[in-house]
Design an enzyme around this catalytic site. Sequence first.
Site, short mmCIF file in Angstrom:
data_model
loop_
_atom_site.label_atom_id
_atom_site.label_comp_id
_atom_site.label_asym_id
_atom_site.label_seq_id
_atom_site.Cartn_x
_atom_site.Cartn_y
_atom_site.Cartn_z
N LYS A 3 0.83 -1.21 0.00
CA LYS A 3 0.00 0.00 0.00
C LYS A 3 0.87 1.27 0.00
O LYS A 3 2.08 1.21 0.29
CB LYS A 3 -0.92 -0.04 1.22
CG LYS A 3 -1.94 -1.19 1.18
CD LYS A 3 -2.88 -1.14 2.39
CE LYS A 3 -3.92 -2.25 2.33
NZ LYS A 3 -4.87 -2.18 3.48
N TYR A 43 -12.39 -1.91 -3.24
CA TYR A 43 -12.85 -2.03 -1.85
C TYR A 43 -14.37 -1.83 -1.74
O TYR A 43 -14.87 -1.42 -0.69
CB TYR A 43 -12.11 -1.04 -0.95
CG TYR A 43 -10.73 -1.53 -0.50
CD1 TYR A 43 -10.59 -2.67 0.29
CD2 TYR A 43 -9.57 -0.85 -0.85
CE1 TYR A 43 -9.34 -3.11 0.71
CE2 TYR A 43 -8.32 -1.29 -0.43
CZ TYR A 43 -8.22 -2.43 0.35
OH TYR A 43 -6.98 -2.87 0.79
N ASN A 106 -1.87 0.22 6.80
CA ASN A 106 -1.36 -1.05 7.31
C ASN A 106 -0.52 -1.84 6.30
O ASN A 106 -0.44 -3.06 6.37
CB ASN A 106 -2.49 -1.88 7.92
CG ASN A 106 -3.58 -2.19 6.92
OD1 ASN A 106 -3.45 -1.88 5.74
ND2 ASN A 106 -4.64 -2.82 7.38
N HIS A 109 -2.15 -5.39 1.53
CA HIS A 109 -3.46 -6.04 1.38
C HIS A 109 -3.25 -7.49 1.03
O HIS A 109 -2.35 -7.81 0.23
CB HIS A 109 -4.28 -5.38 0.26
CG HIS A 109 -5.42 -6.22 -0.23
ND1 HIS A 109 -6.60 -6.32 0.46
CD2 HIS A 109 -5.53 -7.06 -1.29
CE1 HIS A 109 -7.40 -7.16 -0.19
NE2 HIS A 109 -6.77 -7.63 -1.25
N GLU A 120 -9.44 -10.36 -7.78
CA GLU A 120 -8.49 -9.27 -7.58
C GLU A 120 -7.30 -9.38 -8.53
O GLU A 120 -6.77 -8.36 -9.00
CB GLU A 120 -8.05 -9.24 -6.11
CG GLU A 120 -9.20 -8.83 -5.21
CD GLU A 120 -8.93 -8.96 -3.72
OE1 GLU A 120 -9.83 -8.64 -2.93
OE2 GLU A 120 -7.81 -9.38 -3.34
P1 ATP Z 1 -7.07 -5.82 3.44
O1 ATP Z 1 -8.43 -6.14 2.84
O2 ATP Z 1 -6.53 -4.46 2.97
O3 ATP Z 1 -6.08 -6.94 3.26
P2 ATP Z 1 -7.98 -6.65 6.02
O4 ATP Z 1 -8.67 -7.74 5.28
O5 ATP Z 1 -7.03 -7.01 7.10
O6 ATP Z 1 -7.22 -5.68 5.02
P3 ATP Z 1 -10.49 -5.23 6.04
O7 ATP Z 1 -11.47 -5.36 7.16
O8 ATP Z 1 -10.76 -5.91 4.75
O9 ATP Z 1 -9.06 -5.65 6.62
O10 ATP Z 1 -10.30 -3.67 5.80
C1 ATP Z 1 -9.76 -3.21 4.56
C2 ATP Z 1 -8.84 -2.05 4.84
O11 ATP Z 1 -9.60 -0.92 5.30
C3 ATP Z 1 -7.82 -2.27 5.97
O12 ATP Z 1 -6.70 -2.98 5.55
C4 ATP Z 1 -7.48 -0.84 6.33
O13 ATP Z 1 -6.59 -0.24 5.37
C5 ATP Z 1 -8.83 -0.17 6.22
N1 ATP Z 1 -9.52 -0.19 7.52
C6 ATP Z 1 -10.10 -1.26 8.14
N2 ATP Z 1 -10.64 -0.93 9.31
C7 ATP Z 1 -10.41 0.41 9.46
C8 ATP Z 1 -10.72 1.36 10.47
N3 ATP Z 1 -11.39 1.00 11.57
N4 ATP Z 1 -10.32 2.64 10.29
C9 ATP Z 1 -9.65 3.01 9.17
N5 ATP Z 1 -9.33 2.16 8.17
C10 ATP Z 1 -9.70 0.88 8.32
MG MG Z 2 -9.89 -7.41 3.56
#
Ligand code: ATP
Ligand code: MG
Length: 131
Positions: A3, A43, A106, A109, A120
């Site tokens: 990211k 997303y 974070n 992804h 994807e």
């Molecule tokens: P990813 O899909 O990016 O691999 P993930 O599966 O661990 O991450 P998801 O719940 O799918 O987490 O959330 C997608 C992304 O949205 C997160 O990786 C983060 O960048 C963002 N995100 C998730 N929760 C929050 C939050 N509470 N506040 C801000 N951003 C968030």
């Molecule tokens: Mg996710």
Amino acid sequence: MIKPDAVENGHIGGILDKITSAGFKIVAMKYTQLSRRDAQAFYAIHKERPFFGELVDFMTRGPIVSAILEKDNAVEDFRALIGATNPADAAEGTIRKLFATSIAENAVHGSDSDENAAIEGAFHFAGREIF
Ligand code: ATP
Ligand code: MG
């Protein structure tokens, strides 16, 4: 995807090293920047969440590295390698523990199922870009 935060912080090499050292084969890879439309589509599952606008702003603010990775049990093993969504909760040695700064920014992804990995992969790559 690596990211924008991790690209800005100079972690492309460190993250790719963790990925290949863990036994993943890179079958496609590119350095690119998502448009707002791209990020909203990628997303879309989160479009009703309160952080969606912040997520789209973040994911479009600079370049990313996208890749397709291959390994037995790849989805589960990659999610173990990257660690919890919030780096504060991520296990020692995971990519997010090492390289992420916050739950929003974070570093990486990972796909959450084989079905979504296929969707994807097709989002990021043409067939001739996959080896
Ligand atoms: P990813 O899909 O990016 O691999 P993930 O599966 O661990 O991450 P998801 O719940 O799918 O987490 O959330 C997608 C992304 O949205 C997160 O990786 C983060 O960048 C963002 N995100 C998730 N929760 C929050 C939050 N509470 N506040 C801000 N951003 C968030
Ligand atoms: Mg996710």
